[in-house]
Enzyme design. Structure first.
Site, PDB file in Angstrom:
ATOM      1  N   GLU A 181     -10.049  -7.927   2.722  1.00  0.00           N
ATOM      2  CA  GLU A 181      -8.731  -7.578   1.767  1.00  0.00           C
ATOM      3  C   GLU A 181      -8.012  -8.873   1.438  1.00  0.00           C
ATOM      4  O   GLU A 181      -7.956  -9.857   2.281  1.00  0.00           O
ATOM      5  CB  GLU A 181      -8.065  -6.508   2.416  1.00  0.00           C
ATOM      6  CG  GLU A 181      -7.150  -5.776   1.660  1.00  0.00           C
ATOM      7  CD  GLU A 181      -6.266  -4.638   2.456  1.00  0.00           C
ATOM      8  OE1 GLU A 181      -5.544  -3.894   1.766  1.00  0.00           O
ATOM      9  OE2 GLU A 181      -6.764  -4.572   3.463  1.00  0.00           O
ATOM     10  N   HIS A 232      -9.474  -1.690   8.960  1.00  0.00           N
ATOM     11  CA  HIS A 232      -9.484  -0.424   8.453  1.00  0.00           C
ATOM     12  C   HIS A 232     -10.221  -0.467   6.800  1.00  0.00           C
ATOM     13  O   HIS A 232     -10.206   0.437   6.077  1.00  0.00           O
ATOM     14  CB  HIS A 232      -7.863   0.045   7.842  1.00  0.00           C
ATOM     15  CG  HIS A 232      -7.376  -0.992   6.927  1.00  0.00           C
ATOM     16  ND1 HIS A 232      -6.834  -0.485   5.819  1.00  0.00           N
ATOM     17  CD2 HIS A 232      -7.343  -2.442   7.015  1.00  0.00           C
ATOM     18  CE1 HIS A 232      -6.264  -1.679   5.185  1.00  0.00           C
ATOM     19  NE2 HIS A 232      -6.468  -2.601   5.745  1.00  0.00           N
ATOM     20  N   HIS A 254     -11.800 -10.124   7.322  1.00  0.00           N
ATOM     21  CA  HIS A 254     -11.675  -8.947   6.497  1.00  0.00           C
ATOM     22  C   HIS A 254     -11.444  -9.566   5.274  1.00  0.00           C
ATOM     23  O   HIS A 254     -10.665 -10.664   5.077  1.00  0.00           O
ATOM     24  CB  HIS A 254     -10.306  -8.378   7.107  1.00  0.00           C
ATOM     25  CG  HIS A 254     -10.074  -7.054   6.282  1.00  0.00           C
ATOM     26  ND1 HIS A 254     -10.686  -6.233   5.522  1.00  0.00           N
ATOM     27  CD2 HIS A 254      -8.567  -6.581   6.345  1.00  0.00           C
ATOM     28  CE1 HIS A 254     -10.035  -5.543   5.078  1.00  0.00           C
ATOM     29  NE2 HIS A 254      -8.836  -5.616   5.471  1.00  0.00           N
ATOM     30  N   ASP A 266      -4.990  -9.712   0.974  1.00  0.00           N
ATOM     31  CA  ASP A 266      -3.851 -10.274   1.674  1.00  0.00           C
ATOM     32  C   ASP A 266      -4.361 -11.308   2.940  1.00  0.00           C
ATOM     33  O   ASP A 266      -3.723 -12.161   3.333  1.00  0.00           O
ATOM     34  CB  ASP A 266      -2.959  -9.298   2.236  1.00  0.00           C
ATOM     35  CG  ASP A 266      -3.794  -8.229   3.116  1.00  0.00           C
ATOM     36  OD1 ASP A 266      -4.767  -7.883   2.667  1.00  0.00           O
ATOM     37  OD2 ASP A 266      -2.838  -7.665   4.072  1.00  0.00           O
ATOM     38  N   TYR A 319       2.983   0.377  11.260  1.00  0.00           N
ATOM     39  CA  TYR A 319       1.810  -0.269  10.618  1.00  0.00           C
ATOM     40  C   TYR A 319       0.691   0.752  10.991  1.00  0.00           C
ATOM     41  O   TYR A 319      -0.118   0.999  10.212  1.00  0.00           O
ATOM     42  CB  TYR A 319       1.830  -1.578  11.183  1.00  0.00           C
ATOM     43  CG  TYR A 319       0.600  -2.379  10.435  1.00  0.00           C
ATOM     44  CD1 TYR A 319       0.682  -3.210   9.584  1.00  0.00           C
ATOM     45  CD2 TYR A 319      -0.964  -2.260  10.918  1.00  0.00           C
ATOM     46  CE1 TYR A 319      -0.461  -3.679   8.903  1.00  0.00           C
ATOM     47  CE2 TYR A 319      -1.896  -2.874  10.331  1.00  0.00           C
ATOM     48  CZ  TYR A 319      -1.653  -3.750   9.283  1.00  0.00           C
ATOM     49  OH  TYR A 319      -2.701  -4.278   8.554  1.00  0.00           O
ATOM     50  N   HIS A 354      -1.103 -10.002  10.804  1.00  0.00           N
ATOM     51  CA  HIS A 354       0.176  -9.797  10.414  1.00  0.00           C
ATOM     52  C   HIS A 354       1.272  -9.660  11.490  1.00  0.00           C
ATOM     53  O   HIS A 354       0.607  -9.140  12.601  1.00  0.00           O
ATOM     54  CB  HIS A 354       0.120  -8.382   9.677  1.00  0.00           C
ATOM     55  CG  HIS A 354      -0.505  -8.272   8.462  1.00  0.00           C
ATOM     56  ND1 HIS A 354      -0.280  -9.240   7.200  1.00  0.00           N
ATOM     57  CD2 HIS A 354      -1.702  -7.727   7.974  1.00  0.00           C
ATOM     58  CE1 HIS A 354      -1.092  -8.865   6.364  1.00  0.00           C
ATOM     59  NE2 HIS A 354      -1.793  -7.919   6.711  1.00  0.00           N
ATOM     60  N   ASP A 387      -6.302  -6.791  11.446  1.00  0.00           N
ATOM     61  CA  ASP A 387      -5.313  -5.927  11.342  1.00  0.00           C
ATOM     62  C   ASP A 387      -5.177  -5.007  12.549  1.00  0.00           C
ATOM     63  O   ASP A 387      -3.832  -4.555  12.544  1.00  0.00           O
ATOM     64  CB  ASP A 387      -5.968  -4.709  10.288  1.00  0.00           C
ATOM     65  CG  ASP A 387      -5.585  -5.358   8.867  1.00  0.00           C
ATOM     66  OD1 ASP A 387      -4.781  -5.965   8.521  1.00  0.00           O
ATOM     67  OD2 ASP A 387      -6.440  -4.949   8.057  1.00  0.00           O
ATOM     68  N   HIS A 446       0.646  -1.251   0.158  1.00  0.00           N
ATOM     69  CA  HIS A 446      -0.011   0.105   0.080  1.00  0.00           C
ATOM     70  C   HIS A 446       0.758   1.317   0.028  1.00  0.00           C
ATOM     71  O   HIS A 446       0.440   2.304   0.607  1.00  0.00           O
ATOM     72  CB  HIS A 446      -0.953   0.058   1.282  1.00  0.00           C
ATOM     73  CG  HIS A 446      -2.138  -1.048   1.305  1.00  0.00           C
ATOM     74  ND1 HIS A 446      -2.145  -1.865   0.025  1.00  0.00           N
ATOM     75  CD2 HIS A 446      -3.150  -1.215   2.151  1.00  0.00           C
ATOM     76  CE1 HIS A 446      -3.259  -2.444   0.343  1.00  0.00           C
ATOM     77  NE2 HIS A 446      -3.742  -2.213   1.463  1.00  0.00           N
TER      78      HIS A 446
END
Length: 394
Positions: free
Chosen positions: A81, A144, A79, A83, A191, A222, A163, A25
């Protein structure tokens, strides 16, 4: 065979480790990335999140070490997203009868939009019994993405936090106390500054919920799992989500013929003389995401640019654009715009306008120096810095 790691009785880490990723990102991930997923062996075999699509084989190998992937009964998608969810289609293929859960509204819609797969909606506070364990879902929208939620396992006292509390940090060691803690904290702060910062208000609400839980571990999507320093990372998030600052100055600049650089160095030295820790950052040599790491808790931010073609330098404009996108709450930050010029001080004035739009306190006007600053000009910057400090103390 790649190793799954048992993090608690019948709870396994089965994610992927991306040792070589250096960008995410738009910010640098110099320590790599992990894509954490967790497998719970209960009456219903439950998978919490998946991995980036390019790590599907690695992810499935780790699951296979623990259980046949076709035996998975439940998939929790905290989530969508990619990844986190990129391997969801592969799981859906090998375990087509598994029930996929996602947050009501945004989560279900995003699973459908990304993969054409239907998910079962869950609302904040709803629970799911998987046997010995009951899982509780808490939605954390905009931490997020709109779909975000976290999952709590009562028996294990583990919060699968997605996250929140994460770090981009690749390691074979899964826990905070097994790694260099200073590096883990640094990556957690970086982060937050580059991913979560725009959503500080929402993150604070999520933090308030987390503090009510009986926790043995926080397992993010993560980085490393928190078990020995849970209170410490919660305190750090408390400071970050409430935009607390410390007596530190960040002096960010670019320069063409060293005039703006001379001003930047003088400003930095002036802060140091006044007992304020200061960082001198040349944007030509420091990535903007690392500048945000330093700026995250800095009370003073000075930004300098000369004038080029009636504008500030593109490097400085890039930093300010990136900073504006992260929407830091700067109402408690003291800003300074400075720089040199030849025939019109447009570059420093543009910097001032950007800091003003970002709601910095600007107790002194723009400091613009024509051509090369003299020793007297540089000495005057000491008084400028003193005015900034006085404004902060007031």
């Amino acid at each position: 065979m790649l190793n799954a790691i048992e993090i608690s009785p019948k709870v396994w880490w089965v994610g992927g480790i991306d040792w070589n990723e250096r960008s995410f990102h738009g910010y640098t991930t110099e320590k790599g990335i992990t894509y954490n997923a967790y497998l719970i062996l209960d009456e219903k075999v439950t998978l919490i999140d998946t991995a980036k699509a390019t790590f599907t084989d690695e992810f499935l190998q780790r699951i296979s070490q623990v259980v046949d992937p076709s035996k998975i009964d439940v998939v929790i998608t905290n989530h969508v997203e990619m990844d986190h969810s990129g391997s969801l289609p592969a799981i859906h293929r090998v375990a087509p009868n598994a029930t996929i859960y996602a947050s009501a509204g945004a989560g279900v819609n995003e699973v459908r939009a990304h993969f054409g797969i239907e998910a079962t909606p869950v609302k904040s506070g709803e629970t799911l019994c998987i046997g010995e364990r009951t899982l509780t879902f808490v939605t954390t929208p905009m931490v997020h993405w709109p779909d975000n939620m976290v999952t709590y396992s009562d028996v294990d006292k583990i919060l699968f936090s997605n996250d929140a509390f994460g770090q981009h940090f690749a390691s074979t060691k899964r826990f905070d106390d097994e790694n260099d803690l200073c590096e883990v904290y640094k990556q957690a702060k970086k982060y937050y500054a580059n991913i979560v910062w725009p959503y500080g208000m929402q993150a604070k609400k999520a933090l308030d919920v987390v503090r009510t839980l009986d926790l043995k571990m926080i397992a993010p999507s993560h980085g490393v799992i928190w078990r020995s320093h849970i209170a410490d990372i919660l305190d750090k998030y408390e400071a970050w989500t409430t935009y607390q600052t410390v007596d530190k100055a960040v002096v960010v600049f670019d320069s063409m013929w060293h005039s703006t650089e001379s001003m930047a160095r003088e400003i930095t030295d002036a802060f140091i003389k006044e007992g304020i820790t200061a960082e001198l950052i040349d944007v030509k040599h420091t990535h903007i995401s690392d500048i945000m790491l330093e700026m995250c808790d800095a009370k003073y931010v000075a930004v300098g640019s000369p004038t080029l073609n009636s504008n500030m330098l593109p490097t400085v404009a890039s930093f300010l654009t990136y900073m504006r996108g992260l929407s830091p709450n700067n109402s408690q930050r003291i800003g300074l715009a400075f720089g040199s010029y030849g025939w019109a001080p447009l570059g420093p004035k543009q910097v001032y306008a950007e800091l003003e739009n970002a709601k910095f306190q600007l107790p002194v006007p723009v400091v613009a120096q024509q051509w090369i600053p003299s020793a007297e000009n540089l000495a005057e910057l000491q008084e400028t810095v003193c005015k900034m400090i006085e404004a902060a103390q007031a």
